[in-house]
Structure formats: structure tokens, C-alpha cells
Design an enzyme around this catalytic site. Structure first.
Site, mmCIF file in Angstrom:
data_model
loop_
_atom_site.group_PDB
_atom_site.id
_atom_site.type_symbol
_atom_site.label_atom_id
_atom_site.label_comp_id
_atom_site.label_asym_id
_atom_site.label_seq_id
_atom_site.Cartn_x
_atom_site.Cartn_y
_atom_site.Cartn_z
ATOM 1 N N ASN A 97 0.849 -1.202 0.000
ATOM 2 C CA ASN A 97 0.000 0.000 0.000
ATOM 3 C C ASN A 97 0.878 1.242 0.000
ATOM 4 O O ASN A 97 0.521 2.268 0.546
ATOM 5 C CB ASN A 97 -0.919 -0.026 1.228
ATOM 6 C CG ASN A 97 -2.063 0.973 1.086
ATOM 7 O OD1 ASN A 97 -2.300 1.500 0.000
ATOM 8 N ND2 ASN A 97 -2.752 1.239 2.174
ATOM 9 N N ASP A 334 0.216 19.740 9.434
ATOM 10 C CA ASP A 334 0.448 18.639 10.373
ATOM 11 C C ASP A 334 1.023 19.145 11.686
ATOM 12 O O ASP A 334 0.536 18.833 12.769
ATOM 13 C CB ASP A 334 1.394 17.598 9.768
ATOM 14 C CG ASP A 334 0.673 16.732 8.740
ATOM 15 O OD1 ASP A 334 -0.555 16.920 8.571
ATOM 16 O OD2 ASP A 334 1.330 15.883 8.112
ATOM 17 N N GLU A 362 -6.527 11.882 8.437
ATOM 18 C CA GLU A 362 -6.832 10.576 9.031
ATOM 19 C C GLU A 362 -8.217 10.580 9.699
ATOM 20 O O GLU A 362 -8.921 9.594 9.737
ATOM 21 C CB GLU A 362 -5.764 10.192 10.053
ATOM 22 C CG GLU A 362 -4.511 9.563 9.463
ATOM 23 C CD GLU A 362 -3.534 10.571 8.882
ATOM 24 O OE1 GLU A 362 -3.917 11.741 8.670
ATOM 25 O OE2 GLU A 362 -2.375 10.170 8.631
#
Ligand code: DC
Length: 675
Positions: A97, A334, A362
């Protein structure tokens, strides 16, 4: 790694020392690809260890790169910009992934098979086959590369084919969209030097369509290309030119910077709690090529004292309380989350704006942060693209959710410094393991540099007679709480072993106490080292246990080991087992357990233990020996074995280890409730 349901962090008061950050993921995989394409050998230092980098390494090896690992150095011998004949056979690469492997490998391999021939399929896990790659494929087709979708249009798997002697068409500018992901542009920039030596040796131009997002990541790409000898020219973030006849040159040695976003938690910790000495952060410096290093300026604005140089930063507390700020955080979404946590310690209202992108990460990070900071007692206002935080007046003992979001967990851990702002409560983090996404050892790293009052560090004691299963129970409980463990019997055994090795008589009290007071002992997971020698097995020998039992009756020896035992009380907590943990050494422990089991049962357990190690023994003799030791432990003048007055008795004769641990954790839960 804290693979547990929740982690309780005691109230923290100080931090100092040195932390090393894990490598940046973005840099790691770019460096690997460039080293793999280069002519020559690159020693890559401090690569991030993660699934994504493993996938890239494996793919490069299949393509003919040679990779050797020695400690934290990966030596990569590149393919010199050519596919070997072996790789020209049909080849299928599995990329898991890892988006940071799929995109740039697709670009590089498309160009290589166009020129050198080949038939390569790139595939991944099902989730990878849902992640769009159409914008990149469109750009590669403009170059004349033969790229097919083996599954769904616009998504991997991809099949790349070509015949030896083909030429990429680089005469016209290649157009790529920049407003969906900057990774497609990065992939092209990393790969296009492969086509720059084509006939006529024209420079290659890439034009970006739409407003380029995540510009700092493209800057990383350009900086790394520069290190590998490719000087890309650019006009703003619209037009990039790769000079004619560019070749990747292995830089011999390259160091992967630590992750700058990960640095933010420690810069914040230093600003809050590095009072007596600085907190030094190694792996990333003020010269970092990562956009999130700009967090340093924001932390300074809130009062942090930050110094630094290449590869390091040092932080101390400056202004206290921290200064509340109003800040546009568009350029570092972030790291800006860390500012929201720092706002808990400010002198007023902190407002962070232009953070709309938090909502699509997320988790919805604005909503999540607002909810959890409120749980702590803060006053929070949130809007479509801002958050505003006022520190708690009364800190609450809160159980905080982490939303399977590594950054939520790391930010919220900073709330444990609440005693410095009028609090004094522990913080519970649910599902702490989510930090593994970028920083598997985050909590271990944090706990190594923080300190607090010993009374605030919880201790559970497990005392009981020999062979009652104290050690096994203590380690099960410690593992489930994420705490440290002290096997105090091992200290007496180590003293006995040291005495045997140094020929010190069991009656020489002074010499024994001197040995005990300066044991060169080191615990490392399940292993115990004495003066650099692994004594784990030797400690369990019967004659060592027998001597330990004798010398543990000497007050001088007990006294000499006292400070060493106290030193095990470290964040986040301690489970200590022995004979006098609850009565003497940790008399203030929050939970004391006294284990009992019949001598017959204990003798049987010990017999099984010995047999499993291939040692033969007799049940009767073992039982007689246990009873003699019980008598000695219970009747000695100092610290005799007996339950503490406030101990809870646990007869584990008919309980499994799991059941015993469940019982202890249930008792602990009853005494340690969170909101
Ligand atoms: O638990 P153990 O068998 O490893 O302990 C070895 C000896 O050390 C034991 O005979 C008693 C002594 N001991 C002690 O006196 N006090 C402790 N806290 C732990 C062990």
C-alpha cells in the site's frame, strides 16, 4: 511499541536529555529510488524502517539493485539508469500500500521499458488499487510510454511495456495536474532524467496544471535531485526544466533526515518542560529540507527558546506560561496540530487559522482536537477552518480518544505536563498504538526524557513466597499496562552470583554490601547483564537462589540494594515483585498484591519449570527446599516476608496467569478511574 488498549501517562513535570527521531518517510523512499537509479554506490544512513520502505527496497532488488544492510546503513548499488537484461523479462512487482513506491516507480519504469524494452506489472494490496494514478499515467503517455490499466481505468495495477531502442518523446512540455496530489509531479521529476539523454539531448520541460498543492514536498524532491546531481530549474511552481543530458550521480553517502513533523512534539515538550536543562533533538536540524521545520518559528512565537544547527535542535523553556498566538497555519497543517496542544499552556486564547485541510486527514482533526481538548477542561471554539483554544482552569482527569490518528495521540500526550499549569492529573490515551504509522517508538522515546515526582508514578507491588508465580504475574500485568517491571529477587540473585564469582564468603557482610551497592547490572528486555556478561540463565540456578536467600537476610545487603530498587520507579509506572515491595521499598504503592499458593502446588510448578529446562529434580526435595526458604524469608529480622496491611491477597493455586492478571487489573481499574 505500546500495543495495549489504553496508556495512562502520569502527571509530568520536567523533560531533558536527547531524543533521536525516526527517518522521514518522504525522504526515505525518494532517496532509495534515486540511489537505485544512480550509477555507483550510495550509503544511505538512518533510513526509516516501515512497510513502505521495505516495499521499495524489495522492488529495487528485483530490478537488479544490490542492497546491503549494516546497522543503520543501507548500501545501495544502483542500476546506472539501465534495465538489465534479466529485468527485461516479464516482471511483476508487488508494492503493498506504498504510494511513495507506486507513483515514482511507475514513472521511472515506464521510461526505462520505453528505452530498454520490458514488460513490468505494478500491483499492490486492494486498497492500493483504489488510489488514483490517472493523472500520472496521462503524463507518461504524453511521453509515448505504453502504460495500460490491468484492472480499472485510472487505478493500479499498471502494465508497462516497451521494445528495446524506443525513444521517449520529450520535445513538447509534459503537462501534469498539481491540484490533486503533488506526488504525480514528484514522480515525474524523479524519473525524467532517465529520458534526458535521448537523441538530440533536449532539456525536458514539465508544466503544472492547476494550483500546485503541498509545495514543501516538491521542494524536498528538488533538493534530493540536487544531491544526486540533477539541477532542475524552475519558474515558480508552474514550470520545471530538467537540463539536457542529466545523469544521476550517487552521492556516496546520504543521511535521511529525521521526520520534522515528529520533531514538533519534542520541540513542544521542551518549550513546556525543559526547565533545568535543554531537550536535544537529533536527526533533524534548522537546515531541514522539510516544510514542517517551520514549526520552530511558531514555537518561538509561543515562547520556546530554540537553537540548532545541521541535524540538531535544542529547546528550552523561554516564556512561561507560553504566549498565546493567532497564526495562519496553511503552510504546516500537520505540525500546527501540536500548537493546539501547546495552547493548553498559554497565557490566553490561541487561534489557529487556515487549517481547513485538517478536516480531510486521518480523521476530522478540527472536530477531534476540539472534543478532546474540551475533555481536559479547555474552552474551545471551532469553525470550518480554524480552532481557538483557552487553557483549562481546572484540569480534568480525562480518558482521551485518538481516532486511529497518530498525530492526535502524540499531541494529546503533551497534556500530561498539566502540573506545570496548575493541574496534577494523569492522562489516559485510548488506543495508543496508532502512533506506529510514523513513530512506533514515540512513547518509549518520550518516557526516556521526562521526569516527575516519584509519588506521582504509580506502583503495583506483587509480593509472595518463592515459586508463587510473582514474576510471571508481574510481567503479565506490566505488559498490559505498558509499565516497567522490577524483579527484585533478581537483584539479590545477582548479588549472590557476583559474590560466587568474586569468591566472597557468605559471611563477609561488608564485602557483600559493597558488591550489592555497586552492581554493574543492566536489564534489557528479558535479559540481565552483569558487567557486560549475560547472566539471565545463571541467575536461575538453584545454588544462586540458595545463596540469595541467605544473603538477603543481611540488613547491610538490603540497605545497599534499596536505592537501586527505587530507581526503577519511572514513567509511566512500575510493577515490582519480591518479598518486601509492599511493606518496605514501595510502602506507598497504589495497589499491593500478596500472592499465596500452597507449598505442594509451588513445588509442582518449580518441578515442571526445571523439567522444561532439561534439569531433573525430585518433588519432595523441592518442596522441602521451598519450605526452608519460606521459613527463612518469613522469620528473618529485617523485611520479613508478610503481607502489607493494605495488601489484597490472591491465591492463584487454581488460576491461570491470565486470570490472575485480570484480577489484578480489575483491582487497579477500581482504584484508578477516569472521566
Ligand atoms: O524471588 P526470588 O526467588 O528470585 O528471590 C531470590 C531471593 O531473594 C529469595 O530467596 C528472597 C530474596 N528476596 C528478598 O529478600 N526480597 C525481595 N524483595 C526479593 C527477593
Amino acid at each position: 511499541m505500546y500495543d495495549i488498549a489504553h496508556l495512562d501517562i502520569p502527571p509530568l513535570r520536567r523533560c531533558a536529555g536527547t531524543v533521536r527521531l525516526p527517518g522521514s518517510k518522504s525522504i526515505s523512499n525518494r532517496v532509495l529510488l534515486l540511489a537505485g537509479l544512480s550509477d555507483g554506490v550510495t550509503a544511505v544512513h538512518d533510513l526509516l524502517e516501515s512497510d513502505d520502505t521495505q516495499v521499495m527496497l524489495a522492488a529495487l532488488e528485483r530490478l537488479g539493485c544490490r542492497v546491503q544492510r549494516d546497522g543503520n546503513v543501507h548500501t545501495v548499488r544502483g542500476i546506472g539508469g539501465r534495465l538489465s537484461t534479466a529485468a527485461a523479462q516479464p516482471l511483476s512487482l508487488f508494492l503493498g500500500n506504498a504510494g511513495t513506491a507506486m507513483r515514482p516507480l511507475a514513472a521511472a519504469l515506464a521510461l526505462l521499458v520505453t528505452r530498454d524494452g520490458g514488460d513490468i506489472t505494478l500491483a499492490g494490496v486492494p486498497r492500493m488499487h483504489e488510489r488514483p494514478i490517472g493523472d500520472l499515467v496521462d503524463a507518461l503517455r504524453q511521453l509515448g510510454a505504453q502504460v495500460e490499466y490491468s484492472g480499472h481505468e485510472g487505478f493500479p495495477p499498471l502494465r508497462l511495456r516497451g521494445r528495446r531502442g524506443g525513444v521517449a518523446d520529450t520535445a513538447r512540455p509534459i503537462r501534469v495536474r498539481g491540484d490533486v496530489s503533488s506526488q504525480f509531479l514528484t514522480a515525474l521529476l524523479l524519473a525524467l532524467p532517465l529520458a534526458s539523454g535521448s537523441d538530440g539531448a533536449q532539456p525536458i520541460v514539465v508544466e503544472v496544471e492547476g494550483e500546485l498543492i503541498s509545495k514543501p514536498y516538491v521542494e524536498i524532491t528538488l533538493a534530493l535531485l540536487q544531491r544526486f546531481g540533477i539541477a532542475v530549474e524552475r519558474e515558480g511552481f508552474r514550470r520545471f526544466t530538467i537540463p539536457a543530458d542529466s545523469h544521476y550521480r550517487a552521492p556516496a553517502r546520504i543521511h535521511v533526515e529525521g521526520d520534522a513533523s515528529s520533531a514538533s512534539y519534542f520541540i513542544a515538550a521542551g518549550a513546556i518542560a525543559a526547565v533545568d536543562a535543554p531537550l536535544r533533538i537529533e536527526g533533524v536540524g534548522l537546515d531541514s529540507i522539510q516544510g514542517d521545520i517551520r514549526f520552530v518559528a511558531a514555537a518561538r512565537a509561543m515562547g520556546a527558546q530554540v537553537t540548532g544547527g545541521p541535524g540538531w535542535v535544542e529547546v528550552r523553556r523561554g516564556a512561561w506560561p507560553l504566549k498565546a498566538v493567532t497564526l495562519d497555519c496553511n503552510h504546516m497543517p500537520d505540525a500546527a496540530m501540536t500548537l493546539a496542544a501547546m495552547a493548553l499552556f498559554a497565557d490566553g486564547r490561541t487561534r489557529l487559522t487556515h487549517i481547513g485541510s485538517w478536516r480531510v486527514k486521518e480523521t476530522d482533526r478540527i472536530a477531534a482536537m476540539a472534543t478532546e481538548l474540551r475533555r481536559l477542561g479547555a474552552t474551545v471554539v471551532d469553525g470550518a477552518d480554524f480552532i481557538q483554544v483557552e487553557p483549562p482552569r481546572h484540569w480534568r482527569r480525562a480518558a482521551l480518544h485518538t481516532y486511529d490518528d497518530h498525530r492526535m495521540a502524540m499531541c494529546l500526550s503533551l497534556a500530561a505536563f498539566n502540573p506545570l499549569a496548575g493541574g496534577g492529573v494523569p492522562v489516559r490515551l485510548l488506543d495508543p498504538r496508532c502512533v506506529a504509522k510514523t513513530f512506533p517508538e514515540y512513547f518509549e522515546t518520550l518516557f526516556d526524557v521526562v521526569a516527575t515526582e516519584p509519588r506521582d508514578i504509580p506502583v503495583i507491588t506483587v509480593d509472595g513466597p518463592t515459586a508463587s508465580g510473582k514474576g510471571t504475574l508481574a510481567s503479565a500485568v506490566a505488559a498490559r499496562l505498558g509499565w516497567r517491571q522490577l524483579d527484585s529477587g533478581a537483584l539479590y540473585r545477582a548479588t549472590a552470583l557476583a559474590a560466587m564469582r568474586a569468591d566472597v564468603a557468605a559471611t563477609d557482610t561488608t564485602a557483600l554490601a559493597r558488591l550489592a551497592g555497586a552492581l554493574p547490572l543492566r536489564f534489557d528486555g528479558d535479559l540481565v547483564w552483569l558487567d557486560g556478561i549475560d547472566i539471565t540463565a545463571a541467575l536461575r540456578h538453584e545454588e544462586v537462589g540458595a545463596l540469595a536467600s541467605r544473603i538477603s537476610a543481611l540488613p547491610e545487603v538490603r540497605q545497599a540494594l534499596h536505592a537501586l530498587q527505587l530507581s526503577f520507579r519511572r514513567v509511566p509506572g512500575l510493577v515490582a515483585d519480591g518479598r518486601d515491595m509492599g511493606t518496605v521499598v514501595f510502602a506507598d504503592a497504589a495497589l499491593k498484591v500478596f500472592l499465596t499458593a500452597s507449598a505442594a502446588m509451588r513445588a509442582e510448578r518449580r518441578l515442571k519449570q526445571l523439567i522444561s529446562k532439561g534439569i531433573s529434580a525430585k518433588l519432595d526435595a523441592l518442596r522441602a527446599d521451598l519450605e526452608a526458604r519460606d521459613a527463612r524469608d518469613m522469620h528473618r529480622a529485617v523485611a520479613p516476608l508478610k503481607p502489607a496491611q493494605d495488601a489484597l491477597q490472591l491465591d492463584n493455586s487454581s488460576l491461570t496467569i491470565e486470570q490472575s492478571a485480570d484480577r489484578v487489573l480489575q483491582w487497579w481499574g477500581e482504584r484508578n478511574a477516569f472521566d
